[in-house]
Design a protein around this motif. Sequence first.
Motif, PDB file in Angstrom:
ATOM      1  N   ASN A  26     -42.362  -6.771 -42.410  1.00  0.00           N
ATOM      2  CA  ASN A  26     -43.092  -8.013 -41.690  1.00  0.00           C
ATOM      3  C   ASN A  26     -42.529  -9.192 -41.895  1.00  0.00           C
ATOM      4  OD1 ASN A  26     -45.371  -6.566 -40.677  1.00  0.00           O
ATOM      5  ND2 ASN A  26     -46.073  -6.210 -42.914  1.00  0.00           N
ATOM      6  N   LEU A  27     -41.510  -9.264 -42.825  1.00  0.00           N
ATOM      7  CA  LEU A  27     -40.624 -10.632 -42.897  1.00  0.00           C
ATOM      8  C   LEU A  27     -39.677 -10.613 -41.829  1.00  0.00           C
ATOM      9  CD1 LEU A  27     -40.832 -10.851 -46.924  1.00  0.00           C
ATOM     10  CD2 LEU A  27     -42.236 -12.106 -45.240  1.00  0.00           C
ATOM     11  N   GLY A  28     -39.468 -11.758 -41.234  1.00  0.00           N
ATOM     12  CA  GLY A  28     -38.510 -11.836 -40.051  1.00  0.00           C
ATOM     13  C   GLY A  28     -37.101 -11.768 -40.696  1.00  0.00           C
ATOM     14  N   GLY A  29     -36.719 -12.125 -41.800  1.00  0.00           N
ATOM     15  CA  GLY A  29     -35.698 -12.069 -42.367  1.00  0.00           C
ATOM     16  C   GLY A  29     -34.791 -10.653 -42.414  1.00  0.00           C
ATOM     17  N   HIS A  30     -35.719  -9.545 -42.589  1.00  0.00           N
ATOM     18  CA  HIS A  30     -35.292  -8.494 -42.624  1.00  0.00           C
ATOM     19  C   HIS A  30     -35.351  -7.447 -41.445  1.00  0.00           C
ATOM     20  CE1 HIS A  30     -34.987  -9.159 -47.177  1.00  0.00           C
ATOM     21  NE2 HIS A  30     -36.084  -9.774 -46.736  1.00  0.00           N
ATOM     22  N   ARG A  31     -34.310  -7.648 -40.599  1.00  0.00           N
ATOM     23  CA  ARG A  31     -34.210  -6.937 -39.715  1.00  0.00           C
ATOM     24  C   ARG A  31     -33.554  -5.415 -39.513  1.00  0.00           C
ATOM     25  NH1 ARG A  31     -32.374 -10.140 -35.022  1.00  0.00           N
ATOM     26  NH2 ARG A  31     -33.635  -8.660 -33.899  1.00  0.00           N
ATOM     27  N   LEU A  32     -32.676  -5.273 -40.376  1.00  0.00           N
ATOM     28  CA  LEU A  32     -32.123  -4.148 -40.431  1.00  0.00           C
ATOM     29  C   LEU A  32     -32.396  -3.525 -41.793  1.00  0.00           C
ATOM     30  CD1 LEU A  32     -29.963  -1.812 -38.980  1.00  0.00           C
ATOM     31  CD2 LEU A  32     -28.163  -3.423 -39.950  1.00  0.00           C
ATOM     32  N   ILE A  33     -32.958  -2.738 -42.028  1.00  0.00           N
ATOM     33  CA  ILE A  33     -33.542  -2.307 -43.361  1.00  0.00           C
ATOM     34  C   ILE A  33     -32.824  -0.833 -43.579  1.00  0.00           C
ATOM     35  CG2 ILE A  33     -35.612  -1.716 -45.034  1.00  0.00           C
ATOM     36  CD1 ILE A  33     -36.850  -3.971 -43.119  1.00  0.00           C
ATOM     37  N   ARG A  34     -32.320  -0.439 -44.772  1.00  0.00           N
ATOM     38  CA  ARG A  34     -31.798   0.889 -45.015  1.00  0.00           C
ATOM     39  C   ARG A  34     -32.213   1.459 -46.334  1.00  0.00           C
ATOM     40  NH1 ARG A  34     -27.085  -0.612 -43.885  1.00  0.00           N
ATOM     41  NH2 ARG A  34     -27.043  -1.942 -45.723  1.00  0.00           N
ATOM     42  N   VAL A  35     -33.049   2.289 -46.169  1.00  0.00           N
ATOM     43  CA  VAL A  35     -33.705   3.097 -47.171  1.00  0.00           C
ATOM     44  C   VAL A  35     -32.754   4.220 -47.752  1.00  0.00           C
ATOM     45  CG1 VAL A  35     -35.618   4.577 -47.938  1.00  0.00           C
ATOM     46  CG2 VAL A  35     -36.052   3.013 -46.276  1.00  0.00           C
ATOM     47  N   VAL A  36     -32.182   3.899 -48.907  1.00  0.00           N
ATOM     48  CA  VAL A  36     -31.211   4.283 -49.653  1.00  0.00           C
ATOM     49  C   VAL A  36     -31.351   5.567 -50.827  1.00  0.00           C
ATOM     50  CG1 VAL A  36     -28.796   4.323 -50.696  1.00  0.00           C
ATOM     51  CG2 VAL A  36     -29.733   2.703 -48.968  1.00  0.00           C
ATOM     52  N   GLY A  37     -31.078   6.762 -50.798  1.00  0.00           N
ATOM     53  CA  GLY A  37     -31.379   7.512 -51.866  1.00  0.00           C
ATOM     54  C   GLY A  37     -30.817   9.009 -51.565  1.00  0.00           C
ATOM     55  N   MET A  38     -30.763   9.836 -52.850  1.00  0.00           N
ATOM     56  CA  MET A  38     -30.278  11.251 -52.673  1.00  0.00           C
ATOM     57  C   MET A  38     -31.043  12.095 -51.965  1.00  0.00           C
ATOM     58  SD  MET A  38     -31.401  12.256 -56.512  1.00  0.00           S
ATOM     59  CE  MET A  38     -30.558  14.101 -56.252  1.00  0.00           C
ATOM     60  N   ALA A  39     -30.349  13.133 -51.636  1.00  0.00           N
ATOM     61  CA  ALA A  39     -31.186  14.325 -50.787  1.00  0.00           C
ATOM     62  C   ALA A  39     -32.389  14.640 -51.529  1.00  0.00           C
ATOM     63  CB  ALA A  39     -30.123  15.412 -50.428  1.00  0.00           C
ATOM     64  N   GLY A  40     -33.378  14.830 -50.709  1.00  0.00           N
ATOM     65  CA  GLY A  40     -34.736  15.341 -51.534  1.00  0.00           C
ATOM     66  C   GLY A  40     -35.745  14.294 -52.152  1.00  0.00           C
ATOM     67  N   VAL A  41     -35.240  13.040 -52.266  1.00  0.00           N
ATOM     68  CA  VAL A  41     -36.067  11.895 -52.941  1.00  0.00           C
ATOM     69  C   VAL A  41     -37.095  11.471 -52.147  1.00  0.00           C
ATOM     70  CG1 VAL A  41     -34.855  10.025 -52.147  1.00  0.00           C
ATOM     71  CG2 VAL A  41     -35.607  10.154 -54.627  1.00  0.00           C
ATOM     72  N   GLY A  42     -37.201  11.967 -50.882  1.00  0.00           N
ATOM     73  CA  GLY A  42     -38.426  11.298 -49.982  1.00  0.00           C
ATOM     74  C   GLY A  42     -38.256  10.467 -48.964  1.00  0.00           C
ATOM     75  N   LYS A  43     -37.121  10.170 -48.480  1.00  0.00           N
ATOM     76  CA  LYS A  43     -36.767   8.927 -47.560  1.00  0.00           C
ATOM     77  C   LYS A  43     -37.464   9.083 -46.214  1.00  0.00           C
ATOM     78  CE  LYS A  43     -32.296   9.639 -47.476  1.00  0.00           C
ATOM     79  NZ  LYS A  43     -32.117  10.729 -48.696  1.00  0.00           N
ATOM     80  N   THR A  44     -37.306  10.324 -45.745  1.00  0.00           N
ATOM     81  CA  THR A  44     -38.054  10.468 -44.414  1.00  0.00           C
ATOM     82  C   THR A  44     -39.579  10.281 -44.655  1.00  0.00           C
ATOM     83  OG1 THR A  44     -36.113  12.186 -43.744  1.00  0.00           O
ATOM     84  CG2 THR A  44     -38.405  12.084 -42.494  1.00  0.00           C
ATOM     85  N   ARG A  45     -40.183  10.939 -45.684  1.00  0.00           N
ATOM     86  CA  ARG A  45     -41.598  10.717 -45.920  1.00  0.00           C
ATOM     87  C   ARG A  45     -41.891   9.006 -45.804  1.00  0.00           C
ATOM     88  NH1 ARG A  45     -45.558  13.716 -48.565  1.00  0.00           N
ATOM     89  NH2 ARG A  45     -44.356  15.439 -47.507  1.00  0.00           N
ATOM     90  N   LEU A  46     -41.325   8.445 -46.676  1.00  0.00           N
ATOM     91  CA  LEU A  46     -41.396   6.915 -46.760  1.00  0.00           C
ATOM     92  C   LEU A  46     -41.347   6.219 -45.178  1.00  0.00           C
ATOM     93  CD1 LEU A  46     -39.455   5.739 -49.712  1.00  0.00           C
ATOM     94  CD2 LEU A  46     -41.993   5.502 -49.174  1.00  0.00           C
ATOM     95  N   LEU A  47     -40.339   6.698 -44.463  1.00  0.00           N
ATOM     96  CA  LEU A  47     -40.257   6.415 -43.306  1.00  0.00           C
ATOM     97  C   LEU A  47     -41.304   6.524 -42.240  1.00  0.00           C
ATOM     98  CD1 LEU A  47     -37.231   5.388 -44.000  1.00  0.00           C
ATOM     99  CD2 LEU A  47     -36.623   6.384 -41.792  1.00  0.00           C
TER     100      LEU A  47
END
Length: 463
Positions: free
Chosen positions: A126-147
Amino acid sequence: MNSTQNRDERTVPPDHQDSSSLGAVLKAARRRIGVTQTQLADLSSVSVRTIRDLELGLTQNPRRETLRLLLDGLRLTGVQRARVEEAAAGPASGGIPADSFAPPPAVLEPTVGRERDIEALLGLVNLGGHRLIRVVGMAGVGKTRLLQEVAGAMDASSRMRVLWAGPEGGATDSSADRSQAQVAELLGGDGEIDQLATAVGADDILLVLPDVTMNPDSLAALRRLLVRRRGLRVLYEARESSEWGAGTDYPVFPLSVADRSAGSAGREASVSPALRLMLSRCGSLEREASADSRTMAALAGICRSLDGIPRAIEAAAAWLLLYSPDQLLSLAGRDPFKLATPPGNDTADLRAVLQAAVESLHPRDADVLRRLTTHSLPWTMAQAFASPEQIGDPALSSIHLLCTLGLVRPANWDAGGTPRFTVLNLVRHLLAEDAAPAAPAPEPRVALRWQSPAGVESRSYAA
């Protein structure tokens, strides 16, 4: 008003232009800082005639370098600069029709222990300054669920439309399907920026890219698309931070587990986010576990053995059909990787991921990891190194890298508020397996056969 300004302004007719046109936006920006066309020409090294033609609308498509010089001369930044750039790009296409966007794929099971992560990511989007956001983490940590959670929340809020460019879910209308295909082509190096920019249009859109592999070319293409479309935001997942420094990293770590060093201050203190996830996947066992402290302790120990990794915990819950919690805890102590893989699934994905991460380490970082495994309890930086002199930039860099790769994770802070860390239990087992001496080869034996009165007999002897 001086004579120079009078002369400049006489070249511009009364404002009959569209207020969003490049000429109107550029003139408004110039007047806002109180300079004439001649003065702007001096500040930007762009000719007065070019500035006049742009403001009159006689020139609609300035060269990129001309526009940059003007923006720098006007000292425009942030939203004001973006507004002029959007006007220079010309009237945008309507983009993908609003009714062609289907909701992102729904989260079918409760997301446990990620409330703060979801809130933080929504804030970044929602903040205009962050337009390319990368969710970083190991396999199985739940990145896709967060997306999925973030995309669903944004779609439900109607703050911006969501384009889910993944293998499942997302839009079903042909125009949105074409855009999804164009995104895939763009990341693969075969797509055209212009086509996708036209499809996206000028509206606020969140482009979500689950399970993608970025390289310098695909990341550069995304950045060009973001420049063309100021209303676009991109959210994607990755196992490691970008080597190319573009965008905002949001690290995701395993769920916190009950800390053995902290003692037990009642049942509520022991119900960590990892244990909450385990209980939510236990079905009928959940009620029994809540009333039995021994069962709760066993489940908490299993979560600790699996380092709070959501996918591993969900796999272990499936084993509860075959083992009691106590039996499963015993198995976790001997072979936690077996629990991290669901019954009937022979793939050792988590082991392979951690093994590859360990093998990718520089010898210096690998040595730091081996030394850190000697600490059985969570440690602070001061506890991890023998002297303050050792806590320098190389040590900090190594710990940061090990956390990024998922080999080390943050633990609960100590009583003084100092961050603590721990090497994953799964990594300890992996390193112990690698360090274990190979089993000796079986001793060669010679089989002898002979005829006895009772019949044919045989016996083997060492060679």
